[in-house]
Design a protein around this motif. Structure first.
Motif, PDB file in Angstrom:
ATOM      1  N   TYR A 107     -43.120   1.718  37.785  1.00  0.00           N
ATOM      2  CA  TYR A 107     -42.577   2.915  37.161  1.00  0.00           C
ATOM      3  C   TYR A 107     -41.104   2.719  36.833  1.00  0.00           C
ATOM      4  O   TYR A 107     -40.365   2.063  37.571  1.00  0.00           O
ATOM      5  N   ASP A 121     -44.697   4.545  32.791  1.00  0.00           N
ATOM      6  CA  ASP A 121     -45.392   3.489  33.504  1.00  0.00           C
ATOM      7  C   ASP A 121     -44.991   2.148  32.892  1.00  0.00           C
ATOM      8  O   ASP A 121     -44.248   2.072  31.915  1.00  0.00           O
ATOM      9  N   LEU A 127     -44.959   9.303  31.136  1.00  0.00           N
ATOM     10  CA  LEU A 127     -45.765  10.105  32.049  1.00  0.00           C
ATOM     11  C   LEU A 127     -45.263  11.539  32.114  1.00  0.00           C
ATOM     12  O   LEU A 127     -46.055  12.465  32.209  1.00  0.00           O
ATOM     13  N   ASP A 162     -44.678  13.803  40.118  1.00  0.00           N
ATOM     14  CA  ASP A 162     -45.282  14.151  38.831  1.00  0.00           C
ATOM     15  C   ASP A 162     -44.326  14.929  37.929  1.00  0.00           C
ATOM     16  O   ASP A 162     -44.736  15.497  36.915  1.00  0.00           O
TER      17      ASP A 162
END
Length: 361
Positions: A107, A121, A127, A162
Motif C-alpha cells: 500500500y 494498492d 482504494l 479503509d
C-alpha cells in the motif's frame, strides 16, 4: 578508512533534500529538489534515475527495496520497481507533499496540496481518498494500520485502514508534524500538541511557541522542539526544557539519553531524558552549525556545516569519536541502514549524497 572517507559519493546537479534506505541495507533512494529521483545500490552505484515534471518533495522505499514511491510538485505520485520501471503514476490536483509505503510494499499513501490523502494498492488502484481542508505535509502510520494526517488546515486527522474518519482535532494554524509510538499519535502546531490514543482524541497540550515545529512521541510522553526542546508527559506537565539555540530537527533518543544538534550553539548536547540535565556536550567551533543526529545501536552520527562525525556510544554519556569526514557543505538528513552497517547523509549545498560504512570507508 577510519579518517572518514566516504566509500562512495555521488554528485547530483541540485540540492538533495531527503534519502531513505531499504531495511536490508541494499538500496538507497534520494530525491533532488529539481525534479529527479535517484536509486543506488549499497556500493553507491547509480542504478537508475528518473526525471519528473517538477521538483520532487518526498520519497519512500519498501523494506526489501522492491518498490520506490515519489511525490512531486507536478501533482503526481510515482511508483517504480527496483529496476527503475515506472509501474504507474497518478495525477492529483495539487503538489504531492508527503508519501509513505508499507514495509511489504502493498500500500502507498500520499498527501497532496489538493487537500486530500490518497491510498493506493501496489497496482495503482485508488482504494480511497480523504479530503482535508488544506495541504498535507506529514503522515504517520500506527502498527495496526491507522493513519495520522497533519493538515495545513490546522487539523489532525486519524483515519482507519479503509479511509474512514475515526477522529480529528483542530487548532488555529498549520498542523506541522506527526509522530506515533506505543498506541499514541502526536501532532503539533502553533503552541499546542494534539494527542490521540487508540481511535479517540485524547488531549490537547500547550507546549508554547518555542516548541511547536517538530514532535517525537515516546512511551510516556513526547519531546517537542523548535527554537528550544522540551519533554512533556502526557498530562501536559513539562518534565524539563532546554535552550538549544534552535533545533529544527527532532533529537535522537536512545536508552535514557537525548542527543540534540544545537544548531546555533555549534554543539552536540547530551541530555538526560529523565530530567533534561546536560550530561555532556561536544563543541564543533564557531559557525560550525550542528544540523542533525541519528542513533543506531552503539553508533551516533552527527552532521554539522562541514563534517559528519561517527561516535561509539557504548558509554552513552561519553561518545568516543570513531571517525569524521570533512568537506561537507551542510551535512543534513542522516539515516542508518537497519543493522547499523551503513550511514547515508545529504551534503546539502554541494548537491551530493554520501554513503559510508560505520568503519569509515
Amino acid at each position: 578508512d577510519r579518517a572518514g572517507s566516504p566509500s562512495r559519493s555521488y554528485k547530483t546537479d541540485g540540492v538533495v533534500n531527503s534519502v531513505a534506505i531499504s531495511s536490508d541495507g541494499r538500496y538507497i533512494v534520494a530525491e533532488r529538489a529539481y525534479n529527479k529521483v535517484y536509486f543506488f545500490d549499497m556500493s553507491g552505484k547509480l542504478l537508475w534515475s528518473y526525471m519528473t515534471g517538477h521538483d520532487v518533495n518526498s520519497v519512500a522505499i519498501s523494506s526489501d527495496g522492491g518498490y520506490v514511491v515519489a511525490g512531486s510538485r507536478d501533482n503526481k505520485v510515482y511508483l517504480f520497481d527496483r529496476n527503475g520501471k515506472l509501474l504507474w503514476s497518478y495525477k492529483t490536483d495539487g503538489a504531492v507533499y508527503s508519501v509513505a509505503i508499507t514495509p511489504d510494499g502493498k500500500y502507498i499513501v500520499a498527501g497532496s496540496g489538493d487537500h486530500k490523502v490518497y491510498l493506493f494498492d501496489r497496482s495503482g488502484n485508488l482504494l480511497w481518498s480523504y479530503k482535508t481542508g488544506d495541504g498535507v505535509p506529514a503522515l504517520a502510520f500506527s502498527d495496526d494500520g491507522k493513519l495520522g494526517v497533519a493538515s495545513q488546515d490546522g487539523c489532525a486527522y486519524l483515519l482507519s485502514q479503509d479511509g474512514g474518519l475515526l477522529n480529528k482535532a483542530c487548532g488555529d494554524s498549520d498542523m506541522l508534524d506527526a509522530s506515533y509510538s506505543n498506541g499514541v499519535f502526536g501532532f503539533v502546531n502553533d503552541d499546542y500538541a494534539y494527542l490521540f490514543k487508540g481511535s479517540k482524541f485524547w488531549k490537547k497540550v500547550e507546549v508554547g511557541d518555542d516548541y511547536d515545529n517538530a514532535i517525537t512521541v515516546l512511551p510516556d510522553g513526547f519531546i517537542a522542539c523548535d527554537e528550544d526542546c522540551a519533554y512533556f508527559d502526557f498530562n501536559g506537565n513539562k518534565i524539563w526544557d532546554v535552550n538549544v539555540k534552535g533545533a529544527g530537527n527532532g533529537p535522537a533518543v536512545y536508552k535514557g539519553y537525548v542527543y540534540v544538534a544545537d544548531r546555533l550553539g555549534y554543539k552536540l548536547l547530551i541530555l538526560s531524558l529523565e530530567d533534561g540535565s546536560r550530561v555532556n556536550e561536544i563543541y564543533y567551533g564557531e559557525l560550525e552549525w550542528a544540523s542533525d543526529t541519528a542513533v543506531c545501536g552503539n553508533y551516533l552520527a552527527v552532521g554539522t556545516e562541514t563534517h559528519l562525525y561517527l561516535y561509539d556510544i557504548s558509554d552513552l554519556r561519553n561518545p568516543v569519536e570513531v571517525w569524521s569526514a570533512g568537506g561537507f557543505e551542510g551535512a543534513t538528513d542522516i539515516a542508518f541502514s537497519p543493522g547499523c552497517s551503513l550511514v547515508v547523509v545529504c551534503d546539502y549545498f554541494s548537491y551530493e549524497l554520501r554513503l559510508f560504512t560505520v568503519s569509515g570507508e
